[in-house]
Design a protein around this motif. Sequence first.
Motif, PDB file in Angstrom:
ATOM      1  N   ILE A  97       0.299  -1.215   0.053  1.00 25.06           N
ATOM      2  CA  ILE A  97      -0.193   0.231   0.492  1.00 25.06           C
ATOM      3  C   ILE A  97       0.838   1.151  -0.178  1.00 25.06           C
ATOM      4  O   ILE A  97       0.513   1.903  -0.684  1.00 25.06           O
ATOM      5  N   LEU A  98       2.037   1.230   0.594  1.00 18.73           N
ATOM      6  CA  LEU A  98       2.257   2.621   1.229  1.00 18.73           C
ATOM      7  C   LEU A  98       3.707   2.797   1.135  1.00 18.73           C
ATOM      8  O   LEU A  98       4.525   3.365   0.613  1.00 18.73           O
ATOM      9  N   GLY A  99       3.967   1.454  -0.369  1.00 20.85           N
ATOM     10  CA  GLY A  99       5.279   1.559  -1.163  1.00 20.85           C
ATOM     11  C   GLY A  99       6.481   1.703  -0.118  1.00 20.85           C
ATOM     12  O   GLY A  99       6.389   1.535   1.564  1.00 20.85           O
ATOM     13  N   LYS A 100       7.827   2.013  -0.012  1.00 22.72           N
ATOM     14  CA  LYS A 100       9.132   1.432   0.699  1.00 22.72           C
ATOM     15  C   LYS A 100       9.805   3.119   0.677  1.00 22.72           C
ATOM     16  O   LYS A 100      10.930   3.521   1.421  1.00 22.72           O
ATOM     17  N   GLY A 101      10.583   3.547  -0.585  1.00 28.09           N
ATOM     18  CA  GLY A 101      11.240   4.630  -1.317  1.00 28.09           C
ATOM     19  C   GLY A 101      10.370   5.529  -2.082  1.00 28.09           C
ATOM     20  O   GLY A 101      10.091   4.586  -3.336  1.00 28.09           O
ATOM     21  N   PHE A 102      10.228   6.474  -2.356  1.00 31.11           N
ATOM     22  CA  PHE A 102      10.497   7.305  -3.174  1.00 31.11           C
ATOM     23  C   PHE A 102      11.153   7.391  -4.676  1.00 31.11           C
ATOM     24  O   PHE A 102      12.410   7.131  -4.312  1.00 31.11           O
ATOM     25  N   LEU A 103      10.379   7.370  -5.878  1.00 32.58           N
ATOM     26  CA  LEU A 103      11.215   6.685  -6.953  1.00 32.58           C
ATOM     27  C   LEU A 103      10.381   8.060  -7.582  1.00 32.58           C
ATOM     28  O   LEU A 103       9.195   7.611  -8.553  1.00 32.58           O
ATOM     29  N   ALA A 104      10.591   8.833  -8.358  1.00 35.62           N
ATOM     30  CA  ALA A 104      10.384   9.744  -9.677  1.00 35.62           C
ATOM     31  C   ALA A 104       9.762   8.724 -10.227  1.00 35.62           C
ATOM     32  O   ALA A 104       8.711   9.380 -10.931  1.00 35.62           O
ATOM     33  N   VAL A 105      10.208   7.964 -11.125  1.00 31.44           N
ATOM     34  CA  VAL A 105       9.397   7.548 -12.170  1.00 31.44           C
ATOM     35  C   VAL A 105       8.532   6.869 -12.254  1.00 31.44           C
ATOM     36  O   VAL A 105       7.305   6.545 -12.320  1.00 31.44           O
ATOM     37  N   ASP A 106       8.283   6.685 -10.950  1.00 28.83           N
ATOM     38  CA  ASP A 106       6.830   5.903 -10.166  1.00 28.83           C
ATOM     39  C   ASP A 106       5.885   6.845 -10.836  1.00 28.83           C
ATOM     40  O   ASP A 106       4.584   6.194 -10.603  1.00 28.83           O
ATOM     41  N   LEU A 107       5.986   8.171 -10.530  1.00 22.78           N
ATOM     42  CA  LEU A 107       4.602   9.143 -10.766  1.00 22.78           C
ATOM     43  C   LEU A 107       4.067   9.319 -12.229  1.00 22.78           C
ATOM     44  O   LEU A 107       3.747   9.183 -13.046  1.00 22.78           O
ATOM     45  N   VAL A 108       5.475   8.758 -13.145  1.00 26.29           N
ATOM     46  CA  VAL A 108       5.599   8.753 -14.328  1.00 26.29           C
ATOM     47  C   VAL A 108       4.297   6.781 -14.130  1.00 26.29           C
ATOM     48  O   VAL A 108       3.019   6.851 -15.547  1.00 26.29           O
TER      49      VAL A 108
END
Length: 132
Positions: A97-108
């Motif tokens: 649900i929350l994921g683990k770490g920020f990745l800008a590509v995930d926004l795409v």
Amino acid sequence: MNELKRGIYLLLIVIMIIFGLASRANGSSHPAFLAENAGDALWAAMVYFGFRFLFVRKSLQTAMLLSVLFSFGIEFSQLYQADWINQIRNTLLGALILGKGFLAVDLVRYTAGIIVAVFLDWCIFIRSNPRK
């Protein structure tokens, strides 16, 4: 009609969950592009269909906006790394649900998944019944 739509959205949510989990579990058997991107796109599509389920009378645009805000909010929340939330993220459900770490590509990836879900929704409910 709204109950039928809710049933279809619930089915689509379940399908997105099954495909999303399968994309993670069998990633090595898929082409690299799908293995890297499908899970996040399917997660965002599931979020979109969840909002359509909850707000069946609202427009596609409303569900799309809520889905983008929710998905991006979850991704940006990954920049916050307190012990208590990381303990939640270290569980299977918390990670899903929350994921683990920020990745800008995930926004795409989220945006692509939501766009595909909106198109599918449009094809099922709007295009097939232009009077509504």
